[in-house]
Design a protein around this motif. Structure first.
Motif, PDB file in Angstrom:
ATOM      1  N   SER A 130       0.804  -1.224   0.000  1.00 49.94           N
ATOM      2  CA  SER A 130       0.000   0.000   0.000  1.00 49.94           C
ATOM      3  C   SER A 130       0.831   1.266   0.000  1.00 49.94           C
ATOM      4  CB  SER A 130      -0.950  -0.012   1.192  1.00 49.94           C
ATOM      5  OG  SER A 130      -1.927  -1.021   1.036  1.00 49.94           O
ATOM      6  N   SER A 131       1.929   1.265   0.728  1.00 52.12           N
ATOM      7  CA  SER A 131       2.743   2.482   0.809  1.00 52.12           C
ATOM      8  C   SER A 131       3.401   2.831  -0.516  1.00 52.12           C
ATOM      9  CB  SER A 131       3.792   2.334   1.916  1.00 52.12           C
ATOM     10  OG  SER A 131       4.643   1.245   1.629  1.00 52.12           O
ATOM     11  N   SER A 132       3.459   1.914  -1.451  1.00 57.89           N
ATOM     12  CA  SER A 132       4.116   2.149  -2.744  1.00 57.89           C
ATOM     13  C   SER A 132       3.140   2.302  -3.896  1.00 57.89           C
ATOM     14  CB  SER A 132       5.069   0.988  -3.060  1.00 57.89           C
ATOM     15  OG  SER A 132       6.065   0.866  -2.078  1.00 57.89           O
TER      16      SER A 132
END
Length: 125
Positions: free
Chosen positions: A103-105
């Motif tokens: 999710s962070s990417s």
């Protein structure tokens, strides 16, 4: 998985378009999918993201409230409904997919392994 983007075209400011990203060759429900766009002379930028089941979704600030991403895993398609289009939305739009992205990417184009060929959206003023 192979991706085929379609639905672009020429539209006046304030108009609407619906882009489609059709997938084949893989278990589509296992892939997270995003839309990116690239205007002439500019870098590719993140537009929207949708997770495997259809939620959550994420939008770039300039399209929030105007664009809606959705998916139909039974049909292996992701949609991008674009309303209230502005001339600055003019770009080639690409869909991208990946099974492993975290999710962070999700806003980083380089994290996606599979890309569609792009569909051109032109918004006239």
């Amino acid at each position: 998985v192979q991706l085929q983007a379609s639905g672009g075209g020429l539209v006046q400011a304030g108009g609407s378009l619906r882009l489609s990203c059709a997938a084949s060759g893989g278990t589509f429900r296992n892939y997270r999918v995003a839309w990116f766009r690239q205007a002439p002379g500019k870098e590719r930028e993140f537009v929207s993201f949708i997770d495997r089941s259809g939620i959550p979704t994420t939008y770039e600030d300039s399209v929030k409230g105007r664009f809606t991403i959705s998916r139909d895993n039974a049909k292996n398609i992701v949609y991008l409904q674009m309303n209230s289009l502005k001339p600055e939305d003019t770009a080639t739009y690409y869909c991208a997919a990946d099974r492993q992205i975290i999710s962070s990417s999700k806003r980083e184009a380089r994290q996606y392994d599979y890309w569609g060929q792009g569909t051109l959206v032109t918004v006239s003023s």
